[in-house]
Design an enzyme around this catalytic site. Structure first.
Site, PDB file in Angstrom:
ATOM      1  CG  ASN A   7      -1.822   1.151   1.325  1.00 23.53           C
ATOM      2  OD1 ASN A   7      -1.409   2.281   1.123  1.00 23.53           O
ATOM      3  ND2 ASN A   7      -3.076   0.915   1.615  1.00 23.53           N
ATOM      4  CG  HIS A  10       0.970   6.196   4.814  1.00 29.70           C
ATOM      5  ND1 HIS A  10       0.065   7.164   5.186  1.00 29.70           N
ATOM      6  CD2 HIS A  10       0.446   5.026   5.245  1.00 29.70           C
ATOM      7  CE1 HIS A  10      -0.938   6.606   5.838  1.00 29.70           C
ATOM      8  NE2 HIS A  10      -0.733   5.307   5.882  1.00 29.70           N
ATOM      9  CG  HIS A  43      -8.165   4.148   0.784  1.00 29.29           C
ATOM     10  ND1 HIS A  43      -8.375   3.876   2.115  1.00 29.29           N
ATOM     11  CD2 HIS A  43      -9.370   4.532   0.309  1.00 29.29           C
ATOM     12  CE1 HIS A  43      -9.647   4.099   2.420  1.00 29.29           C
ATOM     13  NE2 HIS A  43     -10.270   4.512   1.338  1.00 29.29           N
ATOM     14  NE  ARG A  45      -8.293   7.324   4.178  1.00 33.20           N
ATOM     15  CZ  ARG A  45      -9.187   6.986   5.108  1.00 33.20           C
ATOM     16  NH1 ARG A  45     -10.312   7.646   5.234  1.00 33.20           N
ATOM     17  NH2 ARG A  45      -8.925   5.992   5.926  1.00 33.20           N
ATOM     18  NE  ARG A  49      -7.622  11.145   5.483  1.00 33.28           N
ATOM     19  CZ  ARG A  49      -8.050  10.488   6.567  1.00 33.28           C
ATOM     20  NH1 ARG A  49      -7.221   9.703   7.230  1.00 33.28           N
ATOM     21  NH2 ARG A  49      -9.275  10.606   6.993  1.00 33.28           N
ATOM     22  CD  GLU A  70      -7.235   0.034   1.250  1.00 34.45           C
ATOM     23  OE1 GLU A  70      -7.700   0.911   1.999  1.00 34.45           O
ATOM     24  OE2 GLU A  70      -6.155  -0.506   1.436  1.00 34.45           O
ATOM     25  CB  THR A 101      -9.389   1.284   7.018  1.00 32.49           C
ATOM     26  OG1 THR A 101      -8.891   1.921   5.847  1.00 32.49           O
ATOM     27  CG2 THR A 101     -10.743   0.686   6.735  1.00 32.49           C
ATOM     28  CD  GLU A 151      -7.082  -6.437   2.659  1.00 31.85           C
ATOM     29  OE1 GLU A 151      -7.303  -6.029   1.493  1.00 31.85           O
ATOM     30  OE2 GLU A 151      -6.322  -5.859   3.459  1.00 31.85           O
ATOM     31  CG  HIS A 191      -5.574  -2.290   8.954  1.00 27.16           C
ATOM     32  ND1 HIS A 191      -5.179  -1.695  10.119  1.00 27.16           N
ATOM     33  CD2 HIS A 191      -6.086  -1.304   8.186  1.00 27.16           C
ATOM     34  CE1 HIS A 191      -5.456  -0.411  10.064  1.00 27.16           C
ATOM     35  NE2 HIS A 191      -5.999  -0.143   8.901  1.00 27.16           N
TER      36      HIS A 191
HETATM   37  N1  PXP Z   1      -5.739  -3.412   3.801  1.00 28.33           N
HETATM   38  C1  PXP Z   1      -6.704  -2.475   3.885  1.00 28.33           C
HETATM   39  C2  PXP Z   1      -8.064  -2.821   3.389  1.00 28.33           C
HETATM   40  C3  PXP Z   1      -6.437  -1.192   4.394  1.00 28.33           C
HETATM   41  O1  PXP Z   1      -7.418  -0.280   4.508  1.00 28.33           O
HETATM   42  C4  PXP Z   1      -5.112  -0.886   4.777  1.00 28.33           C
HETATM   43  C5  PXP Z   1      -4.791   0.509   5.236  1.00 28.33           C
HETATM   44  O2  PXP Z   1      -4.960   1.424   4.220  1.00 28.33           O
HETATM   45  C6  PXP Z   1      -4.140  -1.888   4.658  1.00 28.33           C
HETATM   46  C7  PXP Z   1      -4.481  -3.152   4.191  1.00 28.33           C
HETATM   47  C8  PXP Z   1      -2.733  -1.642   5.055  1.00 28.33           C
HETATM   48  O3  PXP Z   1      -2.681  -1.372   6.427  1.00 28.33           O
HETATM   49  P1  PXP Z   1      -1.330  -0.846   7.066  1.00 28.33           P
HETATM   50  O4  PXP Z   1      -1.045   0.482   6.430  1.00 28.33           O
HETATM   51  O5  PXP Z   1      -1.641  -0.768   8.511  1.00 28.33           O
HETATM   52  O6  PXP Z   1      -0.279  -1.864   6.729  1.00 28.33           O
END
Ligand code: PXP
Length: 237
Positions: A7, A10, A43, A45, A49, A70, A101, A151, A191
């Site tokens: 992901n 960030h 994602h 959003r 953001r 996402e 999330t 997921e 997550h």
């Molecule tokens: N999976 C989903 C559905 C998420 O919403 C997120 C966070 O955006 C992640 C995985 C990744 O989570 P993390 O950033 O805590 O590794």
């Protein structure tokens, strides 16, 4: 061996701090791919953001790995997804004030809306995945809503305060994986996973993909992105 989905939200969070061009999430995605990521997660959003619409368009064009978008089930976002056509869309709950999330999507409570969104995505040729808590009832609802991929939310396992709690949440995830597999669903998880807690989850047989963001991007500040992704890939084998 689960596939690693990275992901990159960030990377965009950092760029948006100055509303400039750097660091570029698309460039980061290409680096992740080279380091062994099997999919790229972003994602879009509703409040934009971090990831912007243009990022999704560029990712769709540039990356060879699977693009997993996402998103919430908001009509505006659904329309964008159907136009850009990522390989997969993962539906998540979204709140304006949350830092990330928080829980899984309550498919049971929002059944009609979620099923309609799944149907819309599928008609656009996009695989639909539902991000849910490791719970039998939610798995049944996801199945009935027409999603063939789920997921499982690993956040409670990742944030457990002690070993007893962690074991309890791990057992819930393991049971949920087996239950979903018995229904013929493809099972992913993610997550809160990091370099210390990922191994145990990766060891659950049948998980297809682990989606990880925050811990990889944080580590990348020290080691560089290529190394951070390669190391996570080794641990999640
Ligand atoms: N999976 C989903 C559905 C998420 O919403 C997120 C966070 O955006 C992640 C995985 C990744 O989570 P993390 O950033 O805590 O590794």
């Amino acid at each position: 061996m689960p596939r690693l989905g990275v992901n990159i939200d960030h990377v965009a969070t950092l760029r948006q701090a100055r509303r400039g061009k750097f660091p570029d999430p698309v460039y980061a995605a290409l680096l992740c791919e080279r380091a062994g990521a099997g999919s790229i997660v972003a994602h879009l959003r509703e409040d934009r953001r971090h990831i912007q619409d243009s990022d999704i368009k560029m990712l769709r064009k540039k990356i060879k790995a699977k693009l997993n978008l996402e998103m919430s089930i908001a009509p505006e976002i659904l329309k964008i997804a159907c136009a850009i056509k990522p390989c997969q869309a993962t539906l998540v709950p979204e709140k304006r004030k949350e830092l990330t999330t928080e829980g899984g999507l309550d498919v049971t409570l929002n059944f009609r809306k979620v099923a309609a969104a799944v149907n819309k995505l599928k008609r656009a040729g996009i695989r639909a995945s539902l991000f849910i808590d490791p719970d039998k009832d939610q798995i049944d609802s996801a199945d009935r809503a027409g999603a063939r991929i789920i997921e499982l939310h690993t956040g409670r396992y990742a944030e457990a305060k002690n070993i007893k709690q962690r074991n309890k949440f791990f057992n819930q995830i393991e049971a949920a994986v087996n239950y979903a597999l018995s229904k013929g669903l493809t099972v992913n998880a993610g997550h809160g996973l990091d370099y210390a807690n990922v191994r145990r989850i990766a060891g659950i047989k049948g998980i297809k993909e682990l989606n990880i963001g925050y811990s990889i991007i944080c580590k990348a500040l020290y080691t560089g992105l290529f190394k951070a992704v390669s190391e996570m890939r080794k641990l999640s084998k």
